[in-house]
Every structure is written in structure tokens, then in C-alpha cells.
Design a protein around this motif. Structure first.
Motif, PDB file in Angstrom:
ATOM      1  N   GLY A  62       0.807  -1.209   0.000  1.00 21.81           N
ATOM      2  CA  GLY A  62       0.000   0.000   0.000  1.00 21.81           C
ATOM      3  C   GLY A  62       0.836   1.253   0.000  1.00 21.81           C
ATOM      4  N   LYS A  63       0.269   2.318   0.575  1.00 21.91           N
ATOM      5  CA  LYS A  63       0.903   3.629   0.515  1.00 21.91           C
ATOM      6  C   LYS A  63       0.665   4.380   1.814  1.00 21.91           C
ATOM      7  CE  LYS A  63      -0.946   7.094  -1.862  1.00 21.91           C
ATOM      8  NZ  LYS A  63      -1.369   7.998  -2.956  1.00 21.91           N
ATOM      9  N   PHE A  64       1.685   5.135   2.218  1.00 23.92           N
ATOM     10  CA  PHE A  64       1.551   6.041   3.354  1.00 23.92           C
ATOM     11  C   PHE A  64       1.657   7.472   2.850  1.00 23.92           C
ATOM     12  CE2 PHE A  64       3.661   8.784   6.494  1.00 23.92           C
ATOM     13  CZ  PHE A  64       2.682   8.772   7.488  1.00 23.92           C
ATOM     14  N   THR A  65       0.788   8.353   3.349  1.00 22.64           N
ATOM     15  CA  THR A  65       0.790   9.766   2.950  1.00 22.64           C
ATOM     16  C   THR A  65       0.837  10.646   4.179  1.00 22.64           C
ATOM     17  OG1 THR A  65      -0.546   9.228   1.000  1.00 22.64           O
ATOM     18  CG2 THR A  65      -0.427  11.543   1.643  1.00 22.64           C
ATOM     19  N   HIS A 284      -2.342   9.628  27.881  1.00 19.25           N
ATOM     20  CA  HIS A 284      -2.682  10.517  26.771  1.00 19.25           C
ATOM     21  C   HIS A 284      -2.991  11.930  27.248  1.00 19.25           C
ATOM     22  CE1 HIS A 284      -3.585   7.424  23.388  1.00 19.25           C
ATOM     23  NE2 HIS A 284      -2.605   7.022  24.167  1.00 19.25           N
ATOM     24  N   GLY A 285      -3.412  12.062  28.515  1.00 25.89           N
ATOM     25  CA  GLY A 285      -3.649  13.392  29.041  1.00 25.89           C
ATOM     26  C   GLY A 285      -2.382  14.211  29.139  1.00 25.89           C
ATOM     27  N   ASP A 286      -1.263  13.541  29.399  1.00 28.86           N
ATOM     28  CA  ASP A 286       0.026  14.233  29.498  1.00 28.86           C
ATOM     29  C   ASP A 286       0.717  14.338  28.146  1.00 28.86           C
ATOM     30  OD1 ASP A 286      -0.334  14.416  32.260  1.00 28.86           O
ATOM     31  OD2 ASP A 286       0.645  12.478  32.623  1.00 28.86           O
ATOM     32  N   TYR A 287       0.552  13.303  27.330  1.00 30.03           N
ATOM     33  CA  TYR A 287       1.228  13.253  26.028  1.00 30.03           C
ATOM     34  C   TYR A 287       0.198  12.868  24.969  1.00 30.03           C
ATOM     35  CZ  TYR A 287       5.040  13.142  29.341  1.00 30.03           C
ATOM     36  OH  TYR A 287       5.883  13.443  30.386  1.00 30.03           O
ATOM     37  N   PRO A 288      -0.577  13.841  24.490  1.00 30.11           N
ATOM     38  CA  PRO A 288      -1.689  13.557  23.569  1.00 30.11           C
ATOM     39  C   PRO A 288      -1.215  13.074  22.208  1.00 30.11           C
ATOM     40  CG  PRO A 288      -1.338  15.917  23.763  1.00 30.11           C
ATOM     41  CD  PRO A 288      -0.445  15.279  24.785  1.00 30.11           C
ATOM     42  N   LEU A 289      -2.129  12.417  21.513  1.00 31.30           N
ATOM     43  CA  LEU A 289      -1.835  11.938  20.168  1.00 31.30           C
ATOM     44  C   LEU A 289      -1.716  13.113  19.207  1.00 31.30           C
ATOM     45  CD1 LEU A 289      -4.236   8.860  19.823  1.00 31.30           C
ATOM     46  CD2 LEU A 289      -1.802   8.862  20.391  1.00 31.30           C
ATOM     47  N   ILE A 290      -0.710  13.062  18.341  1.00 27.73           N
ATOM     48  CA  ILE A 290      -0.474  14.080  17.319  1.00 27.73           C
ATOM     49  C   ILE A 290      -0.567  13.390  15.957  1.00 27.73           C
ATOM     50  CG2 ILE A 290       1.204  15.703  16.360  1.00 27.73           C
ATOM     51  CD1 ILE A 290       2.410  15.870  19.222  1.00 27.73           C
ATOM     52  N   GLU A 291      -1.495  13.844  15.124  1.00 23.15           N
ATOM     53  CA  GLU A 291      -1.692  13.200  13.818  1.00 23.15           C
ATOM     54  C   GLU A 291      -0.484  13.428  12.913  1.00 23.15           C
ATOM     55  OE1 GLU A 291      -4.607  13.466   9.909  1.00 23.15           O
ATOM     56  OE2 GLU A 291      -5.417  14.036  11.876  1.00 23.15           O
ATOM     57  N   VAL A 292      -0.143  12.387  12.145  1.00 26.52           N
ATOM     58  CA  VAL A 292       0.985  12.453  11.214  1.00 26.52           C
ATOM     59  C   VAL A 292       0.546  12.168   9.785  1.00 26.52           C
ATOM     60  CG1 VAL A 292       3.271  11.534  10.630  1.00 26.52           C
ATOM     61  CG2 VAL A 292       2.573  11.722  13.038  1.00 26.52           C
ATOM     62  N   GLY A 293      -0.214  11.083   9.574  1.00 32.24           N
ATOM     63  CA  GLY A 293      -0.550  10.721   8.206  1.00 32.24           C
ATOM     64  C   GLY A 293      -1.537   9.586   8.122  1.00 32.24           C
ATOM     65  N   GLU A 294      -1.729   9.092   6.899  1.00 31.45           N
ATOM     66  CA  GLU A 294      -2.687   8.017   6.651  1.00 31.45           C
ATOM     67  C   GLU A 294      -2.014   6.855   5.931  1.00 31.45           C
ATOM     68  OE1 GLU A 294      -7.117   8.329   5.438  1.00 31.45           O
ATOM     69  OE2 GLU A 294      -6.042   8.053   3.539  1.00 31.45           O
ATOM     70  N   LEU A 295      -2.297   5.671   6.412  1.00 33.71           N
ATOM     71  CA  LEU A 295      -1.817   4.431   5.806  1.00 33.71           C
ATOM     72  C   LEU A 295      -2.981   3.748   5.097  1.00 33.71           C
ATOM     73  CD1 LEU A 295       0.429   2.168   5.604  1.00 33.71           C
ATOM     74  CD2 LEU A 295      -0.587   1.225   7.692  1.00 33.71           C
ATOM     75  N   GLU A 296      -2.809   3.434   3.828  1.00 33.26           N
ATOM     76  CA  GLU A 296      -3.820   2.693   3.071  1.00 33.26           C
ATOM     77  C   GLU A 296      -3.175   1.477   2.440  1.00 33.26           C
ATOM     78  OE1 GLU A 296      -6.754   3.052  -0.869  1.00 33.26           O
ATOM     79  OE2 GLU A 296      -5.733   4.829  -0.092  1.00 33.26           O
ATOM     80  N   MET A 297      -3.691   0.302   2.746  1.00 35.77           N
ATOM     81  CA  MET A 297      -3.190  -0.928   2.155  1.00 35.77           C
ATOM     82  C   MET A 297      -4.155  -1.332   1.044  1.00 35.77           C
ATOM     83  SD  MET A 297      -0.639  -0.866   4.063  1.00 35.77           S
ATOM     84  CE  MET A 297       0.200  -2.199   3.205  1.00 35.77           C
TER      85      MET A 297
END
Length: 503
Positions: A62-65, A284-297
Motif C-alpha cells: 500500500g501507501k503512506f501519505t 494521553h492526558g500528558d502526552y496527547p496523540l499528534i496526527e501524522v498521516g494516513e496508511l492505506e493498504m
């Protein structure tokens, strides 16, 4: 349209692929029928050693963007701008089962991704859980022995599993997740992937941060109960492979959103838990998720053997801008994964199609078994370094990783806080899970413990009691019900989209 001519492996046309060459219609087979000998000899060599762990697997291409800017954290070229993309090869797997194991067994799932970046391959080698059973590789071979077969009976041994887990209370976090609704995903598309380990990133200014990798499924979480999995396995042992192939053929491409958690380098010195401990999660309250990209297989590999069985993932495959941490399990895996591939696939396993980078490759490795590619040093006379040839490959100091600031006296350190291994499982059990999830956890664990001796059972129940008294009481009650033929069966229904038991 004319058909393609069948040839020998040497390229010569084959006159017949139906009958052996014999001395007369009833005579003996002739040794000169080399194509017969070649087919038989090749068949004898069609198998290689299966992986010691993660032997049963499924994969897609697949592809990562990149969808968000994280250049403040990393100088990795893949993440240098929004819209960047690269090809990806995935492999998902069970941990304990052999190659012939059923797909829908209760087990941790491997979740590995090979990113073919312009700076070389980056392998994200993780699981579908954010933690693991042990935090020190010294105990990893012992743990895996308990997941495999008893040397005398050649059967799986719940006695060995729970005996080991009871002696290593750090396991209780992972075991709780394994015995929860999350223990049997419907297929890889309906589970998360985690780097699990703590890694590091550094930016163009040489500033380091600690990171955790998360791949969140966009398909929603779906899982089987024990009863549902047992029924399914009676019909097919290849349910994951069937689901993945059907998804691609119908255009229903599975996707994940890639996030990172980021911890400033100095926070590691003052955090209330060891951020390099593989049995712990970061709040997660101290270190929240930060979006990076999308993986599609989106593609089934043309040949399973060459692109899934021969796929060789290792944390040693990293690119400038992504680094390691003092995580003890990660440090050991950097060696052990690549070494496993050298044993299983051969010296030049990284030149196989599944593992070969899409970027240029230049190194001074020489000769060895199955050396099927030309020298890659940049000059035919440069088979050593340093050398006099301007075209020959040399190291690039500009991609050097900033030094790790953490140091200490060399010793065999143990967990400082005896209660630390129970804090996060306690929160998972009492605060994250609802009562229905807890009830199913109790009965899943009781089912797994059924064959255990009384001594091992009591030792494990003592571990659960330290997590939470209701945990121990619930499993003890489920064990009693399982042993009581007159007990009323417990309803075993799993919601289609279960809440995530561990961040």
C-alpha cells in the motif's frame, strides 16, 4: 494469442511437462532427465525455517501519505512536507502459532510496516497492543518458550504460561489486554498497530524528543468471542487471509491514521513512571496523540512467498531523523531481528525484492551465500574503505544522530517500585473497562487457566488481587463456574465496536 513457452531455470525450452524420460514405455527412468531431477530437488527445498515467533502471517502492499506537519520533531525526509508519500509493505501475524495455526486464535498480533522512503527503509515493527509481556530481553527467550510446545508432550502448556506470568508480575498489563475483548480481532483491518517501544526523533536543529507510534484503525474495532472463534476455526483456519483478499478485491481498502506521542527529552528524568519500560503506556492526558498521516493498504502481493514470507522487518532499519531510546527490549531487538533474518533467509536477505530499498544502496558487504547482485560501493575497484576512488561510497557525518544524554553506572538494574507494575493494569481494569468487558475478561482468563495446577492458579490469582480485588474475585468466580457443571452459563457477547482497553 500464443502461450508462453515453459523453460528450465536456465532458460532452455522444455519439450514436455507431463512424463519422465524412460528407456522404453515400461523401462526405468533415465538419469539424463535433468528437468525431472530439478523439479524434485527444488520441491525438497521449497521450505525454509519458519519464524520462531510470528510464524503465521498475512500481508498487503500500500501507501503512506503525510497529512500533518511534524518537522518540529523530526528531520526525516519522509515527513519533510505534507503530501509526501511512499510505498509500504505490511505484515500482520500471530505470535505463538506455527505456520499452520488458525488465524482466529486468542493471541497478540504482530503489526509490522516497511516504509520504502527516499532515505532507505524504515521498519515499524510492533504489535496490536501498546505494551508487551516483559521489559527486559533477558527474559524474552524464556517467555517465548512458555508460548511454544512442551518438550515432552509437544502440546501447548497453560501451566507454563501462567507459571511464568505469575513470577513476572510485569506481564499482568499485557495479559489483561490479551484476555480482554481485544484478544481475538476479527481481522487485521479491525485492530490498531503500535510501535510499543519508546523511540526518538530529532529535528534539523539536533533537538531530540521521545516518541511512541500509534496506527489507529479507521474500520472500527471488531472482535470474536471465544465461542465465535471456535465456530469459525471449525469452518476455516485462514479467515484473516480470506478477509484481506476479499477487501482488496472489492475495493474496500483498509486504512489507519498514524499518530505519535511526543515527550520532551528532559521529561524522561522526572516522569512518574519509566518511559522506556515496554510494559507501560504514556498517559494521553500528558502526552496527547499528534496526527501524522494516513496508511492505506490497497494491493495483494503478486506472490505471497516473495513478499510476505520473505519480508524481513527489523528495528535496525531506521532513517535519519528517527532513532532509538534506552528501552532495553528495543536495544536487544535491534540485534536479534536482523540476526534471525540472516539465519532464516541468508546473508543477503536485505537484497530480496520485499526487503530491497527503493532508494540507492551503497555498502561494502562482500561475497557470501546467494550474492546475486553486483558490487554496490560506487566503483569496481573499491571493495574496501577508505580508498582513493572519488566515486566510491563514503559516510555522511551530516546525518549523525545527536548523542543520548542519559548515562549511568553499568549494572543489572531491577524495577525500583514494586507496585509500579500494577498501577496501569489497575486503571485499565477499574477505570477504562465497563462491567461487561470485565465480566468477559474474567471468563476468558478462566477458560485459559482451566488446565493449570492449583499452585499456579493461586499464584496468578494473587497477582490479580494486587491489581484489584474485584479482578481476582471475578476470575476466581469464573473458574468455579467453569468447574461446576450445574453453573448457569455466562452470556458471552462482544459489542461490534468495543472500547479501547489501553491507550
Amino acid at each position: 494469442m500464443a502461450k508462453t513457452t515453459l523453460t528450465t531455470s536456465g532458460g532452455a525450452p522444455v519439450p514436455s511437462n507431463n512424463t519422465s524420460e524412460t528407456a522404453g514405455p515400461r523401462g526405468p527412468v533415465l538419469m539424463q532427465d535433468y528437468q525431472l531431477l530439478e523439479k524434485l530437488a527444488h520441491q525438497n527445498r521449497e521450505r525454509i525455517p519458519e519464524r520462531t515467533v510470528h510464524a503465521k502471517g498475512w500481508g498487503l502492499q500500500g501507501k503512506f501519505t503525510v497529512t500533518k506537519d511534524i518537522t518540529k520533531y523530526t528531520c526525516a525526509k519522509l515527513f519533510s512536507k505534507v503530501g509526501n508519500s511512499c510505498e509500504v509493505l505490511s505484515r500482520w501475524s500471530t505470535v505463538a502459532g506455527e505456520q499452520g495455526a488458525a488465524d482466529a486464535e486468542r493471541d497478540v498480533r504482530g503489526f509490522s510496516l516497511k516504509f520504502y522512503t527516499e532515505d532507505g527503509n524504515w521498519d515499524m515493527v510492533g504489535n496490536n497492543t501498546p505494551v508487551f509481556f516483559v521489559r527486559d530481553a533477558y527474559k524474552f527467550p524464556d517467555f517465548i518458550h512458555t508460548q511454544k510446545r512442551h518438550p515432552k508432550t509437544n502440546l501447548r502448556s497453560p501451566e507454563a504460561m501462567f507459571d511464568f506470568w505469575a513470577a513476572q508480575p510485569e506481564c499482568v498489563h499485557q495479559v489483561t489486554i490479551l484476555m480482554s475483548d481485544r484478544g481475538i480481532p476479527v481481522n487485521p483491518a479491525h485492530m490498531n498497530g503500535y510501535g510499543s517501544h519508546t523511540y526518538s526523533m530529532w529535528n534539523a536543529q539536533g533537538e531530540r524528543v521521545w516518541v511512541k507510534f500509534h496506527f489507529k484503525t479507521q474500520q472500527g474495532h471488531k472482535h470474536y468471542t471465544n465461542a465465535e472463534a471456535e465456530t469459525l476455526i471449525g469452518k476455516t483456519r485462514e479467515s484473516y487471509q480470506e478477509d484481506l483478499v476479499n477487501m482488496i478485491e472489492t475495493g474496500n481498502h483498509p486504512k489507519w491514521t498514524f499518530y505519535i506521542q511526543v515527550m520532551p527529552e528532559k521529561d524522561a528524568e522526572t516522569a512518574g513512571f519509566n518511559p522506556f519500560d515496554l510494559t507501560k503506556v504514556w498517559p494521553h492526558g500528558d502526552y496527547p496523540l499528534i496526527e501524522v498521516g494516513e496508511l492505506e493498504m490497497n494491493q495483494v502481493p503478486e506472490n505471497y512467498w516473495s513478499h510476505v514470507e520473505n519480508a524481513a522487518y527489523s528495528p535496525s532499519n531506521k532513517v535519519p531523523g528517527i532513532g532509538y531510546s534506552p528501552d532495553k527490549m528495543l536495544q536487544a531487538r535491534v540485534f536479534s531481528y536482523a540476526d534471525a533474518h540472516r539465519y532464516r533467509l541468508g546473508t543477503h536477505y536485505e537484497a530480496l525484492p520485499a526487503n530491497a530499498p527503493k532508494s540507492d544502496v551503497h555498502h561494502y558487504h562482500k561475497d557470501g551465500s546467494m550474492r546475486f547482485f553486483p558490487p554496490q560501493t560506487g566503483h569496481v575497484d573499491a571493495y574496501y574503505e577508505p580508498n582513493q576512488y572519488a566515486e566510491a561510497a563514503v559516510a555522511d557525518p551530516s546525518v549523525a544522530e545527536p548523542p543520548l544524554a542519559i548515562s549511568g553506572d553499568a549494572d543489572r538494574y531491577v524495577q525500583e517500585d514494586a507496585d509500579a507494575d500494577y498501577v496501569q493494569p489497575r486503571a485499565l481494569y477499574a477505570e477504562v473497562m465497563d462491567q461487561g468487558e470485565r465480566d468477559r475478561l474474567h471468563h476468558n482468563m478462566a477458560a485459559a487457566m482451566g488446565p493449570c495446577s492449583e499452585s499456579v492458579t493461586e499464584r496468578w490469582l494473587a497477582v490479580l488481587k494486587r491489581v484489584h480485588p474485584d479482578y481476582e474475585a471475578g476470575v476466581r468466580r469464573a473458574l468455579k463456574e467453569a468447574g461446576d457443571v450445574n453453573a448457569v452459563p455466562v452470556t458471552d457477547e462482544t459489542p461490534q465496536h468495543a472500547n479501547e482497553p489501553a491507550k
